[in-house]
Write a protein that holds these residues in place. Structure first.
Motif, short mmCIF file in Angstrom:
data_model
loop_
_atom_site.label_atom_id
_atom_site.label_comp_id
_atom_site.label_asym_id
_atom_site.label_seq_id
_atom_site.Cartn_x
_atom_site.Cartn_y
_atom_site.Cartn_z
N ALA A 80 -22.46 -60.43 74.59
CA ALA A 80 -21.31 -61.00 74.08
C ALA A 80 -20.66 -59.69 73.11
N ALA A 81 -21.50 -58.91 72.62
CA ALA A 81 -20.88 -57.84 71.82
C ALA A 81 -20.23 -56.84 72.63
N LYS A 82 -20.53 -56.43 73.80
CA LYS A 82 -19.98 -55.48 74.78
C LYS A 82 -18.90 -56.08 75.37
N ALA A 83 -18.57 -57.46 75.25
CA ALA A 83 -17.40 -58.13 75.74
C ALA A 83 -16.20 -58.00 74.55
N LYS A 84 -16.55 -57.84 73.43
CA LYS A 84 -15.72 -57.86 72.33
C LYS A 84 -14.91 -56.13 72.40
N LEU A 85 -15.77 -55.29 73.12
CA LEU A 85 -15.38 -53.83 72.83
C LEU A 85 -14.06 -53.71 73.77
N ALA B 118 -24.28 -52.44 66.38
CA ALA B 118 -24.87 -53.54 66.64
C ALA B 118 -25.59 -53.66 68.08
N ILE B 119 -24.83 -53.02 69.00
CA ILE B 119 -25.44 -53.11 70.26
C ILE B 119 -26.52 -52.10 70.42
N ALA B 120 -26.31 -50.95 69.64
CA ALA B 120 -27.59 -50.26 69.51
C ALA B 120 -28.76 -50.74 68.73
N PHE B 121 -28.62 -51.61 67.78
CA PHE B 121 -29.79 -52.35 67.21
C PHE B 121 -30.42 -53.45 68.24
N TYR B 122 -29.64 -54.17 68.86
CA TYR B 122 -30.03 -55.02 69.91
C TYR B 122 -30.79 -54.15 71.11
N ASN B 123 -30.44 -52.98 71.69
CA ASN B 123 -30.83 -52.40 72.65
C ASN B 123 -32.31 -51.99 71.96
N TYR B 124 -32.18 -51.24 70.78
CA TYR B 124 -33.37 -50.86 70.19
C TYR B 124 -34.60 -51.98 70.04
N ILE B 125 -34.10 -53.01 69.56
CA ILE B 125 -35.06 -54.02 69.48
C ILE B 125 -35.61 -54.31 70.93
N GLN B 126 -34.85 -54.67 71.79
CA GLN B 126 -35.28 -54.87 73.15
C GLN B 126 -36.40 -53.82 73.78
N SER C 7 -36.38 -60.63 75.29
CA SER C 7 -35.46 -61.79 74.60
C SER C 7 -34.15 -62.04 75.39
N PHE C 8 -33.87 -63.30 75.70
CA PHE C 8 -32.75 -63.85 76.38
C PHE C 8 -31.70 -63.97 75.46
N GLY C 9 -32.12 -64.21 74.24
CA GLY C 9 -31.21 -64.48 73.09
C GLY C 9 -30.49 -62.88 72.68
N ILE C 10 -31.20 -62.03 72.66
CA ILE C 10 -30.83 -60.66 72.28
C ILE C 10 -30.08 -60.25 73.59
N ASN C 11 -30.22 -60.47 74.62
CA ASN C 11 -29.65 -59.92 75.74
C ASN C 11 -28.36 -60.46 75.85
N SER C 12 -28.37 -62.00 75.41
CA SER C 12 -26.96 -62.68 75.45
C SER C 12 -26.07 -61.96 74.42
N LYS C 13 -26.83 -61.58 73.15
CA LYS C 13 -25.84 -61.01 72.00
C LYS C 13 -25.37 -59.68 72.51
N ILE C 14 -26.22 -58.90 73.11
CA ILE C 14 -25.74 -57.68 73.76
C ILE C 14 -24.44 -57.85 74.67
N ALA D 32 -27.93 -56.83 62.74
CA ALA D 32 -27.11 -56.51 64.01
C ALA D 32 -26.21 -57.60 63.85
N ASP D 33 -26.71 -58.85 63.79
CA ASP D 33 -26.09 -60.11 63.82
C ASP D 33 -24.84 -59.84 62.38
N PHE D 34 -25.31 -59.51 61.34
CA PHE D 34 -24.36 -58.91 60.41
C PHE D 34 -23.38 -58.09 60.52
N LEU D 35 -23.56 -57.05 61.35
CA LEU D 35 -22.94 -56.10 61.94
C LEU D 35 -21.58 -56.76 62.89
N VAL D 36 -22.03 -57.60 63.68
CA VAL D 36 -21.13 -58.40 64.74
C VAL D 36 -20.18 -58.94 63.75
N ALA D 37 -20.75 -59.78 62.87
CA ALA D 37 -19.78 -60.66 62.31
C ALA D 37 -18.85 -60.33 61.37
#
Length: 126
Positions: free
Chosen positions: A121-126, A97-105, A112-119, A79-84
């Motif tokens: 950040a990714a949503k902010a890019k949309l 990538a957001i779907a992956f992060y949500n799936y993992i959560q 995971s606060f880390g994954i939550n912040s990645k979600i 998912a990090d690769f997809l975002v990058a």
């Protein structure tokens, strides 16, 4: 089910593929054919290419990578690769990538606060 030594070898191979993919997209740039060929070569080890990555639905992509025996950390790295990879306008895999992060959560049963912040950040890019 894979036995332990085969699973360890598979885990190392997948980790190397993901590290290479992440290193290739670390610096945002406009992708030329040579760069895309490098990405395609690494994705081939996961049974896909850029076109199939575009064509896969979110659930289908998750299912495909589960069949490749990626663990939770590896799914997060993918998912990090997809975002990058989506930093350039030529490719946009942010929703996947957001779907992956949500799936993992949801499926890992660990918040995971880390994954939550990645979600976020990714949503902010949309």
């Amino acid at each position: 089910m894979l036995n332990k030594s085969i699973r360890d070898e598979e885990n190392i191979r997948i980790d190397n593929v993901l590290k290479t993919l992440l290193s290739l997209v670390f610096v945002p740039k406009f992708w030329n054919l040579e760069d895309i060929a490098l990405i395609e070569n690494e994705l081939k080890d996961l049974g896909m290419n850029i076109q199939s990555l575009r064509d896969f639905g979110e659930k289908d992509l998750i299912t495909h990578l589960q069949r490749c025996h990626l663990d939770w950390n590896q799914l997060e790295q993918f998912a990090d690769f997809l975002v990058a990879f989506s930093k350039d306008e030529q490719f946009d895999f942010t929703e996947k990538a957001i779907a992956f992060y949500n799936y993992i959560q949801q499926e890992s049963k660990m918040f995971s606060f880390g994954i939550n912040s990645k979600i976020a950040a990714a949503k902010a890019k949309l």
